[in-house]
Design an enzyme around this catalytic site. Structure first.
Site, PDB file in Angstrom:
ATOM      1  N   SER A  72       0.837  -1.210   0.000  1.00 21.36           N
ATOM      2  CA  SER A  72       0.000   0.000   0.000  1.00 21.36           C
ATOM      3  C   SER A  72       0.867   1.254   0.000  1.00 21.36           C
ATOM      4  O   SER A  72       0.370   2.354   0.035  1.00 21.36           O
ATOM      5  CB  SER A  72      -0.901   0.008   1.244  1.00 21.36           C
ATOM      6  OG  SER A  72      -0.113  -0.122   2.422  1.00 21.36           O
ATOM      7  N   THR A 101     -39.805  25.929  -8.374  1.00 24.75           N
ATOM      8  CA  THR A 101     -40.036  24.573  -7.862  1.00 24.75           C
ATOM      9  C   THR A 101     -40.365  23.750  -9.105  1.00 24.75           C
ATOM     10  O   THR A 101     -40.969  24.292 -10.049  1.00 24.75           O
ATOM     11  CB  THR A 101     -41.212  24.496  -6.864  1.00 24.75           C
ATOM     12  OG1 THR A 101     -42.412  24.873  -7.549  1.00 24.75           O
ATOM     13  CG2 THR A 101     -41.011  25.399  -5.649  1.00 24.75           C
ATOM     14  N   HIS A 102     -39.942  22.510  -9.126  1.00 26.78           N
ATOM     15  CA  HIS A 102     -40.130  21.652 -10.320  1.00 26.78           C
ATOM     16  C   HIS A 102     -39.509  22.288 -11.569  1.00 26.78           C
ATOM     17  O   HIS A 102     -39.962  22.021 -12.680  1.00 26.78           O
ATOM     18  CB  HIS A 102     -41.613  21.360 -10.591  1.00 26.78           C
ATOM     19  CG  HIS A 102     -42.386  20.936  -9.377  1.00 26.78           C
ATOM     20  ND1 HIS A 102     -42.542  19.624  -9.012  1.00 26.78           N
ATOM     21  CD2 HIS A 102     -43.007  21.674  -8.422  1.00 26.78           C
ATOM     22  CE1 HIS A 102     -43.255  19.560  -7.896  1.00 26.78           C
ATOM     23  NE2 HIS A 102     -43.534  20.803  -7.508  1.00 26.78           N
ATOM     24  N   SER A 152     -15.202  24.772 -28.070  1.00 28.48           N
ATOM     25  CA  SER A 152     -15.407  23.486 -28.723  1.00 28.48           C
ATOM     26  C   SER A 152     -14.383  23.350 -29.842  1.00 28.48           C
ATOM     27  O   SER A 152     -14.036  24.326 -30.499  1.00 28.48           O
ATOM     28  CB  SER A 152     -16.823  23.444 -29.285  1.00 28.48           C
ATOM     29  OG  SER A 152     -16.906  22.518 -30.351  1.00 28.48           O
ATOM     30  N   LYS A 162     -19.037  28.122 -29.592  1.00 29.60           N
ATOM     31  CA  LYS A 162     -19.339  27.586 -28.267  1.00 29.60           C
ATOM     32  C   LYS A 162     -18.487  28.149 -27.138  1.00 29.60           C
ATOM     33  O   LYS A 162     -17.302  28.392 -27.284  1.00 29.60           O
ATOM     34  CB  LYS A 162     -19.146  26.056 -28.256  1.00 29.60           C
ATOM     35  CG  LYS A 162     -20.128  25.266 -29.084  1.00 29.60           C
ATOM     36  CD  LYS A 162     -21.564  25.346 -28.583  1.00 29.60           C
ATOM     37  CE  LYS A 162     -21.761  24.658 -27.260  1.00 29.60           C
ATOM     38  NZ  LYS A 162     -21.627  23.206 -27.368  1.00 29.60           N
ATOM     39  N   GLU A 186     -19.672  21.477 -14.977  1.00 25.67           N
ATOM     40  CA  GLU A 186     -20.005  20.125 -15.475  1.00 25.67           C
ATOM     41  C   GLU A 186     -19.098  19.077 -14.842  1.00 25.67           C
ATOM     42  O   GLU A 186     -19.543  18.005 -14.421  1.00 25.67           O
ATOM     43  CB  GLU A 186     -19.855  20.061 -17.000  1.00 25.67           C
ATOM     44  CG  GLU A 186     -20.938  20.810 -17.746  1.00 25.67           C
ATOM     45  CD  GLU A 186     -20.655  20.833 -19.239  1.00 25.67           C
ATOM     46  OE1 GLU A 186     -21.326  20.103 -19.972  1.00 25.67           O
ATOM     47  OE2 GLU A 186     -19.746  21.579 -19.666  1.00 25.67           O
ATOM     48  N   TYR A 193      -9.221  -5.750  13.842  1.00 25.39           N
ATOM     49  CA  TYR A 193      -8.573  -5.401  12.584  1.00 25.39           C
ATOM     50  C   TYR A 193      -8.644  -6.553  11.596  1.00 25.39           C
ATOM     51  O   TYR A 193      -8.462  -7.713  11.952  1.00 25.39           O
ATOM     52  CB  TYR A 193      -7.095  -5.013  12.808  1.00 25.39           C
ATOM     53  CG  TYR A 193      -6.408  -4.647  11.502  1.00 25.39           C
ATOM     54  CD1 TYR A 193      -6.521  -3.357  10.985  1.00 25.39           C
ATOM     55  CD2 TYR A 193      -5.714  -5.599  10.757  1.00 25.39           C
ATOM     56  CE1 TYR A 193      -5.936  -3.025   9.763  1.00 25.39           C
ATOM     57  CE2 TYR A 193      -5.128  -5.271   9.542  1.00 25.39           C
ATOM     58  CZ  TYR A 193      -5.250  -3.985   9.046  1.00 25.39           C
ATOM     59  OH  TYR A 193      -4.679  -3.652   7.842  1.00 25.39           O
ATOM     60  N   GLN A 242      -7.168  -2.035   4.957  1.00 20.77           N
ATOM     61  CA  GLN A 242      -6.168  -1.301   4.186  1.00 20.77           C
ATOM     62  C   GLN A 242      -6.817  -0.616   2.975  1.00 20.77           C
ATOM     63  O   GLN A 242      -6.284   0.350   2.444  1.00 20.77           O
ATOM     64  CB  GLN A 242      -5.069  -2.263   3.728  1.00 20.77           C
ATOM     65  CG  GLN A 242      -3.958  -1.604   2.957  1.00 20.77           C
ATOM     66  CD  GLN A 242      -2.755  -2.518   2.809  1.00 20.77           C
ATOM     67  OE1 GLN A 242      -2.089  -2.824   3.784  1.00 20.77           O
ATOM     68  NE2 GLN A 242      -2.497  -2.983   1.605  1.00 20.77           N
TER      69      GLN A 242
HETATM   70  N1  ARG Z   1      -1.093  -1.153   5.895  1.00 20.84           N
HETATM   71  C1  ARG Z   1      -2.002  -1.610   6.865  1.00 20.84           C
HETATM   72  C2  ARG Z   1      -3.368  -0.916   6.723  1.00 20.84           C
HETATM   73  O1  ARG Z   1      -3.424   0.077   6.074  1.00 20.84           O
HETATM   74  C3  ARG Z   1      -1.462  -1.320   8.224  1.00 20.84           C
HETATM   75  C4  ARG Z   1      -1.917  -2.266   9.264  1.00 20.84           C
HETATM   76  C5  ARG Z   1      -1.410  -3.632   8.942  1.00 20.84           C
HETATM   77  N2  ARG Z   1      -1.680  -4.536   9.984  1.00 20.84           N
HETATM   78  C6  ARG Z   1      -1.529  -5.842   9.830  1.00 20.84           C
HETATM   79  N3  ARG Z   1      -1.760  -6.574  10.854  1.00 20.84           N
HETATM   80  N4  ARG Z   1      -1.178  -6.364   8.674  1.00 20.84           N
HETATM   81  O2  ARG Z   1      -4.357  -1.363   7.227  1.00 20.84           O
END
Ligand code: ARG
Length: 467
Positions: free
Chosen positions: A31, A163-164, A285, A291, A298, A325, A330
């Protein structure tokens, strides 16, 4: 060299593994390419943690000194862009910790005492988001200054209220601008509130059950400017409510921007022709030379899909996760980062566009003069002459039908024609049928009369510190 030596040995958690991690797994689980964004917070959290560990006698003063110097140096290198992030070290926590150990040796290896990456990521993410709350609050104040400036500039000028998407009743342009002011003021409140709720330190919850080491969570919380510590280690390791709340707040902001964008697109069309968006904020455009396209609103309208998507991703991510956890978590960062970037850039550019926006007041006034826009005022007039509202509604409806056949507006009818619909109608009706009369009669709190809108502009200016 064996596989273990090549890969397993590089891992901070490699001890129980006989074989190195497959390259495909390293790529899949990494990550660092997005969570490197959290480096400042990871370093600040580690420094505070080290100070506390030293206070508890787990680190010696020299070890603390080495850790602190090492972390500061790593921070400077990351900032300068010279730090080498490695995807085989997965994430920001391990990249920094490994670099520290490589630099300072055994003292670095003591830093992770009494904590886990689970409470570490919760800490980093909260610290990052509480800063983003403040940045977004500033951007909200900025856009609200633009609305209030427009309200001040066009005070007393009228436009049709809808409205509408049908012309309904005349309002002041300033009233319409202040409607957006209110919407973004609520968004501001949501950010303040969400920041306050998230500002409790999870550090010390460790993996999920807390730690047996003698740590001082309160001290870390104080160093890092938290209002206190979280109450339950299991909750803290798996909690992402704060990220969801934050992203929900972002979603609301982007929805508000999207509604405004829709109006700007409509208003800048030839059909409405209510506003002129400065050339600087439009594009042409490639094929049609005439244009001038409202691309900024947008795109902002289009980007609301991304933010709603981010919120949806987080909601689905957490749904069905057992405590505490899970690695799924992640996946929480990319949607949040995208929401932050999208909402920040949209708010900033919209504020700039508004500061360069002009209303075509003559055209808006013209549009207000047609469409039987004071019909409700005529009904209210009849109510004040003791006709029950439902009956008054019918009388005015018949008068409108008559006008449609005749091809005129209510105020073009003579007194004689009007009184055919009700004998209580007198000369004083013409004041009621005028746009000015209609707007300025709405003096109850929250109404569009000059009196109330002037007050509202003043209030908003005061809140924003303009006067
Ligand atoms: N990179 C992990 C996350 O964003 C950090 C925590 C990782 N914990 C673990 N037990 N692998 O969640």
């Amino acid at each position: 060299m064996t596989d273990k030596e090549k890969s397993g040995s590089k891992k901070l958690w490699g001890g129980r593994f006989a074989e190195g991690t497959a390259a495909s797994v390293e790529t899949f689980t990494a990550s660092i390419h997005y969570d490197s964004r959290l480096y400042k917070y990871d370093i600040a959290g580690s420094r505070a943690h080290a100070v506390m560990l030293a206070g508890q006698g787990i680190l010696s003063p020299d070890e603390l000194q080495a850790i602190d110097t090492g972390l500061a140096e790593i921070g400077r290198e990351i900032e300068a862009g010279t730090f080498q992030f490695k995807s085989e070290l997965e994430d920001i926590h391990m990249n920094i910790e490994k670099a520290l150990i490589d630099r300072i040796g055994p003292a670095g290896a003591k830093l992770h005492s009494g904590r886990s990456r689970n409470d570490q990521i919760a800490l980093d993410f909260k610290m990052y988001l509480r800063d983003e709350c403040i940045r977004i609050i500033e951007l909200l104040d900025h856009i609200n200054r633009a609305f209030v400036a427009l309200a001040r500039e066009y005070l007393g000028r009228t436009m049709p209220g809808y409205t509408h998407l049908q012309r309904a009743q005349p309002v002041q342009i300033a009233h319409h601008m202040l409607a957006y002011y209110e919407m973004f003021a609520r968004d501001r409140f949501r950010m303040v509130d969400c920041r306050k709720r998230m500002n409790l330190s999870p550090l010390g919850s460790a993996a999920l059950a807390g730690t047996g080491l003698p740590i001082d969570r309160e001290q870390v919380a104080e160093i890092l400017d938290f209002d206190g510590v979280t109450a339950n280690s299991m909750d803290s390791a798996g909690d992402r409510d704060f990220a969801i709340e934050f992203t929900a707040g972002c979603t609301m902001i982007q929805l508000h921007l999207s509604r405004l964008s829709e109006e700007l697109v409509l208003w800048s069309s030839q059909e409405f022709s209510f506003v002129d968006i400065s050339d600087k904020f439009c594009t042409g455009s490639s094929i049609m030379p005439q244009k001038k396209n409202p691309d900024i609103p947008e795109l902002i309208r289009g980007k609301s899909g991304r933010v709603v998507g981010s919120l949806t991703a987080l909601l689905v991510l957490v749904k069905g996760l057992p405590l505490t956890y899970n690695r799924d978590l992640q996946e929480d960062k990319e949607p949040v980062f995208d929401a932050v970037d999208t909402v920040s850039s949209s708010l900033a550019i919209m504020a700039e566009l508004l500061a360069n926006l002009s209303f075509k007041t003559e055209r808006m006034k013209e549009a207000t003069a047609t469409g039987f826009i004071t019909a409700t005022d005529l009904a209210d007039y009849l109510v004040l002459k003791d006709i029950p509202f439902r009956e008054a509604h019918g009388i005015v409806g018949r008068a409108v039908a008559f006008c449609l056949v005749k091809g005129c507006e209510l105020e073009d009818l003579s007194l004689e024609e009007l009184s055919r619909f009700s004998e209580v109608i007198g000369e004083d009706v013409f004041k009621v049928l005028s746009v000015e009369g209609s707007v300025n009669s709405r003096i109850a709190t929250g109404g569009t009369s000059l009196l109330r809108v002037k007050e509202a502009v003043g209030e908003a200016e005061k809140k924003l510190g303009i006067v």
